[in-house]
Design an enzyme around this catalytic site. Structure first.
Site, PDB file in Angstrom:
ATOM      1  N   GLU A  42      -6.369   6.619  -8.331  1.00  0.00           N
ATOM      2  CA  GLU A  42      -5.685   5.431  -9.030  1.00  0.00           C
ATOM      3  C   GLU A  42      -6.072   5.227 -10.648  1.00  0.00           C
ATOM      4  O   GLU A  42      -6.315   4.298 -11.139  1.00  0.00           O
ATOM      5  CB  GLU A  42      -5.745   4.119  -8.388  1.00  0.00           C
ATOM      6  CG  GLU A  42      -5.292   4.209  -7.047  1.00  0.00           C
ATOM      7  CD  GLU A  42      -5.600   2.795  -6.431  1.00  0.00           C
ATOM      8  OE1 GLU A  42      -5.527   1.819  -6.977  1.00  0.00           O
ATOM      9  OE2 GLU A  42      -5.161   2.664  -5.172  1.00  0.00           O
TER      10      GLU A  42
ATOM     11  N   GLU B 146      -4.934   6.473   1.390  1.00  0.00           N
ATOM     12  CA  GLU B 146      -5.200   5.218   1.810  1.00  0.00           C
ATOM     13  C   GLU B 146      -4.032   4.237   2.452  1.00  0.00           C
ATOM     14  O   GLU B 146      -3.075   4.454   1.853  1.00  0.00           O
ATOM     15  CB  GLU B 146      -5.773   4.084   0.733  1.00  0.00           C
ATOM     16  CG  GLU B 146      -7.166   4.842   0.101  1.00  0.00           C
ATOM     17  CD  GLU B 146      -7.686   3.536  -1.030  1.00  0.00           C
ATOM     18  OE1 GLU B 146      -8.446   3.825  -1.586  1.00  0.00           O
ATOM     19  OE2 GLU B 146      -6.979   2.415  -1.015  1.00  0.00           O
TER      20      GLU B 146
END
Length: 544
Positions: A159, A263
């Site tokens: 990210e 995730e």
């Protein structure tokens, strides 16, 4: 427990080769396979405890989950109970001993995907750099884990670009992908095996498409080996369509490398709130025929119950305590039976994506990357300087000097320039902070005709009267000088006033379950000591 752990580890340990019982994982096209040709789907759990979560007082920045044999011995049986075949770690200590935990994981049939960074050494989205120190950190992790056959590969970033304001950071992550892949390839030539390098992205609606295209486009040696998606759009009672899983599946149908959920596990929605309200219906969908033609499984966030309330297990000084959502996940994962394709029968037809165009939401050209950090070049450059930082100069003072020079003499900073929209990078951007500061000080000094006071900076710089440069440096410095001159004349591409049609916007719903703060989200808390990113011809500097 201590006796059992000792017995297990004694039986499992020995050389790395002796303990390697799991088949290595490889990839073909957009799918993973065991070495024997059977398709591999990840049934994963994120496994890394936050510092201080167990109540201990420590100065550590992170806890290496693969170096704590006591916890591994307690936790791995519970991971196996969930039919886990993969764990994701977010930071490991490459100097630690991982033999015992890796042996226990191997015995339980569990593979590892490891992030390459750590809190103080990773690519920071706001101050991106790909330099010698980071390259060494990343290759040290590869060296530490490559002997174990149950390592699938690595994430070069997590990210890092998480919205339209920080997309330039993606260029530095992709440079890290390129260089770590080359490092692994060299190890393969010397008798090693394939291990992949990928990227884990968040689900931002403005950049999800260009980000996925960017990391997959261009030459194979520079592109990711796999794409991890941190996605939290299936919350509580939902559906394949309501969650947006249908749109994501359709989008990645033509992707040329494996994709999986790096995730997942939204904790917003049905009661009770938090982790204990999770129904894990998304798990059933992920391994159903609707998705398995595209997706290679996923990694549940997360094993440890902590303040962010995403845990499956509560840990402390005693035995781990399984939470209710552990039991729900166990029931759901027991139902899945994904369709298998053998490696012989699978003939990939997908091709790499086209690089995204520059737009309001995407400021990274697809045709160039920051240079590979080159310690030899940096040392040659520093040895050639006539004006250098004083040995007593504190790192915290670097920023103000960089700022002064690059504002008043932008051409002095061409060699460390990074214009991601134009795809133009100075040759010395990968050097250490001291080396980069020396370069700009020296250029400033030369541009002022070597006036005595041009190398002073209130006593923070020294003049070197007779720089000594090795003859082996001549060619490299000449080439770098030409590259710096080219960077100085290059101009950045203009951003469009609107996003490119369909390229950076999506009708997919915003993700209600996306966590705004993630423990061990490397891009979030990487601490940069300095950075220079010159954007466009004006050379405006972003400084710490």
């Amino acid at each position: 427990m201590g006796f059992i752990k000792a017995a297990l580890t004694t039986a499992l340990l020995g050389s790395h080769q002796a303990m390697a019982t799991l088949q290595p994982i490889t990839m073909k096209g957009a799918k993973f396979f065991y070495e024997n040709g059977t398709q591999f789907y990840m049934k994963g759990v994120a496994y890394q405890q936050e510092v201080g979560a167990a109540g201990e007082v420590t100065s550590q920045k992170y806890l290496d989950p693969l170096a704590d044999t006591k916890n591994c011995a307690k936790d791995i049986p519970l991971l196996a109970e969930l039919k886990t075949n993969t764990i994701r770690t977010y930071a490991i200590d490459p100097t630690a001993d991982h033999d015992e935990c890796m042996a226990l994981l191997d015995k339980a049939g569990i593979y590892v995907i490891a992030d390459l960074g750590e809190p103080a050494k990773s690519i920071n989205r706001d101050d991106p750099v790909w330099d010698i120190d980071l390259f060494k950190r990343y290759t040290d992790v590869i060296d530490a884990l490559s002997p174990y056959s149950n390592v699938i590969g690595f994430f070069a970033g997590n990210e890092v670009s998480n919205n339209a304001s920080n997309t330039p950071a993606s260029a530095f992550v992709k440079a890290a992908v390129r260089d770590t892949k080359a490092y692994i390839a060299k190890k393969q030539e010397d008798g090693g095996r394939w291990m992949g390098v990928g990227y884990a992205a968040n689900d931002d609606p403005n950049i999800r498409v260009p980000s996925a295209h960017y990391f997959n486009c261009g030459e194979e040696k520079e592109a990711i080996d796999f794409w991890g998606y941190n996605i939290y759009s299936w919350c509580g009672t939902s559906s394949f369509e309501k969650s947006g899983f249908d749109k994501q599946t359709e989008f990645f149908r033509n992707y040329s490398v494996p994709v999986f959920f790096a995730e997942y596990g939204c904790n917003v929605g049905d009661s009770p709130p938090g982790a204990e309200g999770r129904l894990w219906e998304d798990t059933l969908a992920l391994y159903s025929d609707k998705m398995t033609d595209v997706w290679s499984g996923g990694i549940v966030y997360m094993y440890h119950q902590e303040e962010n309330d995403y845990g499956l297990v509560k840990v402390g000084s005693g035995a781990p305590e399984k939470l209710d959502n552990f039991g729900v996940l166990k029931t759901q994962i027991a139902k899945v039976d994904p369709t298998q394709t053998s490696i012989e029968d699978y003939q990939p037809t997908n091709s790499a994506q086209a690089c995204p165009a520059i737009s309001e939401d995407w400021q990274v050209a697809g045709n160039a990357l920051p240079p590979t950090p080159d310690s030899s070049l940096c040392e040659c450059m520093f040895s050639s300087l006539s004006c250098v930082p004083a040995s007593s100069l504190a790192i915290k003072s670097y920023g103000s000097i960089f700022g002064f020079i690059c504002e008043n003499s932008p051409e002095s900073c061409d060699g460390i320039k990074a214009d991601t929209a134009a795809g133009v990078y100075g040759p010395y951007g990968g050097c250490t902070g001291e080396q980069k500061l020396g370069y700009v000080m020296n250029e400033y000094y030369k541009n002022l005709d070597e006036a005595a006071d041009a190398c002073d900076f209130e006593g923070q710089a020294d003049i070197v009267k007779a720089p000594s440069v090795a003859s082996t440096c001549t060619a490299a410095l000449s080439s770098a000088s030409a590259a710096a001159a080219n960077a100085g004349t290059a101009t950045g591409a203009s951003s469009s006033s609107t996003s490119s049609s369909g390229a950076t916007k999506s009708s997919n719903p915003a993700v209600p379950g996306a966590r705004m703060e993630r423990m061990m989200s490397v891009g979030d808390f990487a601490v940069g000591l300095y950075l220079l990113v010159a954007m466009g011809a004006g050379g405006a500097m972003v400084l710490l």
